[in-house]
Design an enzyme around this catalytic site. Structure first.
Site, PDB file in Angstrom:
ATOM      1  N   SER A 285      39.587  29.282  45.229  1.00  0.00           N
ATOM      2  CA  SER A 285      38.244  28.733  45.373  1.00  0.00           C
ATOM      3  C   SER A 285      38.242  27.203  45.297  1.00  0.00           C
ATOM      4  O   SER A 285      39.043  26.608  44.579  1.00  0.00           O
ATOM      5  CB  SER A 285      37.331  29.289  44.283  1.00  0.00           C
ATOM      6  OG  SER A 285      37.258  30.694  44.345  1.00  0.00           O
TER       7      SER A 285
ATOM      8  N   ASP B 299      43.245  38.018  24.750  1.00  0.00           N
ATOM      9  CA  ASP B 299      44.561  37.998  24.115  1.00  0.00           C
ATOM     10  C   ASP B 299      45.062  39.417  23.890  1.00  0.00           C
ATOM     11  O   ASP B 299      44.281  40.376  23.806  1.00  0.00           O
ATOM     12  CB  ASP B 299      44.512  37.262  22.763  1.00  0.00           C
ATOM     13  CG  ASP B 299      44.555  35.749  22.918  1.00  0.00           C
ATOM     14  OD1 ASP B 299      44.994  35.274  23.979  1.00  0.00           O
ATOM     15  OD2 ASP B 299      44.135  35.049  21.975  1.00  0.00           O
TER      16      ASP B 299
ATOM     17  N   ASP C  53      40.966  30.674  28.754  1.00  0.00           N
ATOM     18  CA  ASP C  53      41.621  31.875  28.255  1.00  0.00           C
ATOM     19  C   ASP C  53      40.715  32.583  27.246  1.00  0.00           C
ATOM     20  O   ASP C  53      40.526  32.117  26.117  1.00  0.00           O
ATOM     21  CB  ASP C  53      42.953  31.497  27.611  1.00  0.00           C
ATOM     22  CG  ASP C  53      43.801  32.710  27.239  1.00  0.00           C
ATOM     23  OD1 ASP C  53      43.290  33.833  27.319  1.00  0.00           O
ATOM     24  OD2 ASP C  53      44.976  32.513  26.875  1.00  0.00           O
TER      25      ASP C  53
END
Length: 849
Positions: A278, A359, A356
């Site tokens: 993108s 996990d 992020d």
């Protein structure tokens, strides 16, 4: 686990997404708005004008009226697609499509998308009754069309009879579950973390050498002076030396291949972000020919048939009854409102940000629970029964660990990542009530950059690089709940984490001040291409920065080209709309700038360098090198040199790092070629801190790759003569459909490659030997391209192209009518004002109370 994480609050305890004085509950009514128990019906007639590209322009008296009509009309065009999307989110595909879809249902049930979607709905009911009512209205519109189909007053769309089921009515939670599904795809890092862990376990020496997070080009989104303090990259001591290697035996080739094949199948419906592709940018009036801002966006998504996105225009503002809507753009099929587009004053775009937010921990199991560091947590077991068409039901036992996530079922990942007595735990910030639906709704009614930024800040789980522009202002802003991680505790978040490490669990989020954001006052433009916003990964070490934000960013190929072109365009001045469109269509190979000189020097050294003696007298090598010297470096369909370059780039990559990665080579490259190509690129240009990946010389690797290219061309086309082949003969876009049949969109030759702004990525390798596949199919790309200028009165004026058509009904006029313009890069105005809409109108109808 902090209470803030469970309640969806900021670090100072303020509730995220709560109404402020600029909130969305301003609908012209002074009395408090009560949430609907059910849709009360239309207040007046709603007009639906369908333009010559099949885009509905919906005019009604109230927000609820136009959202009802949106649901009704979307269902009339996309009902079978919406039904499958609903089943994807609920984990009910196998019920009608059979056992091939059980794994995907396991994923949806594991992540409990319906439950967390229902929490979103409950939160919205409290935070914003006005928008909650709009959502209820949308679902009522969908159900009105479903009822007509089931009553026989509307035809049963293609797909239902063929698949053997009939449409079902939707609940409000279904729409929110679909939103959760898309947000999970936007932020899913499960496969990346697992692959990185396999690499670090199987190839520890190579893992240290290639510094996986390091990009090919150091091009951040934020420029000097724009970084939020204190966030100077590499300003703290490295923690890498304090992080112990995870104790695990190397995995066998068969185990890895089977596990990742299973995982890809199980997560295929999530549409995870990738390949990276993108782009978006905005430029202010000091640099443009109009003296007003311009903005452009081409979000890349899986290119399916029909498209995952649906063009729509909602207008309740013209009626003067307190309606807030005059917004046009694209929404994901099955979801309400407009996610990306413009209103009367402001246009906004997005790319994936890759913060992020997920996990994985390898945790110790004891009795009916797990040890999360020093805390023993009992899990809560739920039984999920997956009905299977033509087969026996599958009973799935899922273990939720309150406050810490969910145990990954072994059926989802048949890889021994954990030792006996341990299991894999995954946590995702979407495991709570979040407000992504309201964020998009609020952006759609923002009239200036300040209120738009407040709307962005409602976002919590979707990692988006949002860029917006009005006629006289531009801005870039990100809002996402990124867990605050203390890497001094001795772990890396992009690998499987030792669950005994008490310091590795989440206990708060980064603040908004730590998010990427700028008004770009100094330079006057800002652009994103999935690249690292801060530059934290540029040294290959994310433990020496002020905080951890993310790791798996694009490799800087598109960002470098974008920055270079903006420097050139703004230096020349008077940037035009045509310049912006050309930039979206740009097919210049950025990697060729860095690697072709190495190849040319190697070809010239043949005959003088003894190390290259085996290539002396090889006319094919010299002929191909000469062809590349005359190449314009564009990955265009009619270019033979583009095909030579593509083949050489990949054969060279195998020569450069195939021996280092071993059987993992093709697995790694199959994941995301635009990302992984940086590894041989950096190795060939000396970009790593160690040169262990090249055991011979760059020249030998370059010529070996060219020799293999000549052999492949001869085997495939009967010779190396460039008149016998072109890039478009081998490369194109395939528009698949998960059901198939008449919904399959087929293949078309397209421009672009892995390292172009107009990126069109494909998998090259057929097997571990580095052989090429029969055809280079791209399945991801720009789901639309839009470039917007502003009129003198500040109204956005957009031009657009998109594939394949706005309808999901095979054989109808708008099933595939926009495909050619998308392939050829032809832009057309997106009608917005009433006069423009009526001029482009092809048909119309009315919904009555």
């Amino acid at each position: 686990m902090s209470l803030a994480l469970l309640a969806g609050c900021t670090d100072d305890g303020e509730e995220l997404g709560a109404d402020d004085e600029n909130g969305s509950d301003t609908t012209g009514e002074e009395e408090p708005i009560e949430p609907f128990e059910s849709f009360p019906g239309l207040t007046a007639e709603v007009e639906i004008l369908v333009d010559d590209r099949g885009i509905p322009h919906i005019y009604g008296q109230t927000d609820n009226d136009v959202l009802y009509a949106q649901g009704y009309h979307m269902a009339s065009e996309r009902l079978f697609q919406m039904a499958l999307l609903r089943r994807r989110a609920l984990g009910r595909q196998a019920e009608v499509l059979g056992e091939d879809f059980v794994d995907q249902d396991v994923t949806s049930r594991t992540f409990n998308l319906r439950h967390y979607g229902s929490l979103n709905a409950e939160r919205l009911r409290e935070d914003s009754p006005a928008f909650y009512n709009a959502a209820v209205s949308f679902v009522a519109g969908v159900n009105a069309y479903v009822d007509e189909v089931n009553a026989g007053t509307q035809p049963l769309p293609y797909g239902f009879a063929e698949a053997g089921f009939t449409p079902e009515n939707w609940s409000l939670e279904d729409e929110f579950a679909i939103s959760k599904l898309f947000m999970l795809g936007n932020s899913n890092q499960l496969e990346r973390d697992l692959l990185a862990s396999v690499l670090s376990t199987n190839l520890p020496d190579v893992w240290e050498s290639f510094e996986l997070g390091k990009p090919m080009f150091d091009t951040p989104i934020l420029k000097p002076g724009e970084l939020p303090p204190p966030s100077a990259p590499g300003s703290l001591p490295s923690q890498l030396g304090r992080i112990p290697a995870r104790a695990a035996d190397p995995y066998s080739e068969q185990a890895v291949a089977e596990a990742f094949a299973k995982l890809r199948k199980a997560t295929g419906h999530i549409d995870p972000p990738g390949p990276f592709g993108s782009n978006n940018w905005a430029i202010d009036g000091r640099h443009t020919d109009t003296g007003r801002s311009m903005i452009a966006g081409d979000p890349h998504q899986p290119l399916q048939s029909p498209s995952l996105m649906f063009g729509v225009h909602l207008n309740s503002a013209d009626a003067g009854q307190g309606g807030t809507q005059d917004v046009i753009g694209f929404s994901f099929a099955g979801t309400l409102g407009v996610q990306l587009g413009h209103n009367r004053k402001l246009h906004w775009t997005a790319t994936t940000n890759f913060g992020d937010v997920m996990d994985l921990w390898d945790v110790r199991v004891e009795d009916e629970g797990v040890w999360a560091g020093d805390d023993y947590v009992e899990w809560v077991t739920r039984e999920e029964v997956i009905e299977v068409a033509g087969g026996e039901p599958v009973v799935l036992e899922v273990h939720d660990v309150p406050g810490y996530g969910v145990i990954v079922p072994e059926t989802l990942l048949p890889l021994p990542v954990s030792a006996p007595g341990r299991q894999l735990l995954v946590n995702w910030t979407g495991f709570q009530a979040t407000a992504e639906e309201r964020c998009f709704f609020e952006m759609g009614i923002a009239e200036d950059i300040d209120t738009w930024e407040q709307a962005v800040d409602i976002m919590e789980v979707g990692g988006f690089n949002f860029i917006a522009a009005t006629a006289d202002d531009i801005a870039y802003r990100v809002s996402i709940l990124v867990p605050e991680r203390d890497l001094s505790a001795g772990y890396l978040p992009y690998l499987i984490i030792d669950g005994d490490n008490a310091g590795s669990y989440w206990d708060g989020y980064l603040s908004q001040a730590q998010m990427p954001q700028t008004r770009a006052e100094d330079r006057g433009w800002v652009g994103t291409a999935n690249n690292d916003p801060f530059g934290f990964t540029f040294d290959g070490d994310i433990t020496n920065d002020p905080y951890y934000y993310g790791y798996f960013y694009a490799s800087g190929l598109r960002a470098k080209r974008l920055d270079d072109r903006f420097e050139e365009l703004t230096a020349a001045g008077a940037v035009t709309q045509a310049d912006m469109e050309a930039l979206q269509l740009d097919t210049h190979s950025t990697l060729s700038d860095a690697l072709l000189p190495i190849l040319f020097d190697a070809a010239e050294a043949v005959g003088t360098d003894p190390a290259l003696a085996e290539y002396e007298g090889n006319a094919d090598i010299q002929a191909l090198a000469a062809e590349l010297e005359g190449w314009d470096q564009r990955m265009d369909r009619d270019s033979s040199a583009a095909l030579i370059w593509h083949a050489w780039l990949h054969f060279m990559s195998h020569e450069a790092v195939g021996d280092d990665l071993g059987f993992l080579f093709t697995l790694v490259f199959a994941e995301e070629p635009p990302y992984i190509l940086k590894i041989p690129g950096l190795a060939m240009t000396g970009g790593y801190s160690t040169d262990n990946l090249i055991q011979t010389s760059q020249a030998e690797v370059a010529l070996a790759g060219l020799q293999r290219t000549a052999q492949w061309l001869t085997e495939t086309f009967g010779g190396i003569d460039p008149s016998g082949y072109s890039w478009g003969d081998m490369h194109g876009t395939y528009f698949a459909n998960p059901f198939g049949g008449e919904l399959d969109g087929g293949w078309v030759a397209t421009n672009g490659g892995e390292d172009t702004l107009n990126v069109s990525s494909s998998n090259f390798y057929a097997g571990a030997g580095g052989d090429a596949v029969e055809r280079f199919d791209s399945t991801d790309g720009p789901i639309f391209r839009i470039v917007t200028t502003f009129a003198e009165d500040g109204t956005p004026q957009a031009t657009v192209n998109f594939p394949r058509g706005n309808s999901g009904l095979p054989g109808t006029p708008h099933w595939d009518d926009t495909l050619e313009d998308w392939v050829e890069g032809v832009y057309s105005p997106l009608p917005f004002g009433r006069a423009e809409v009526e001029s482009a109108m092809e048909s119309s109808y009315t919904l009555s109370p």
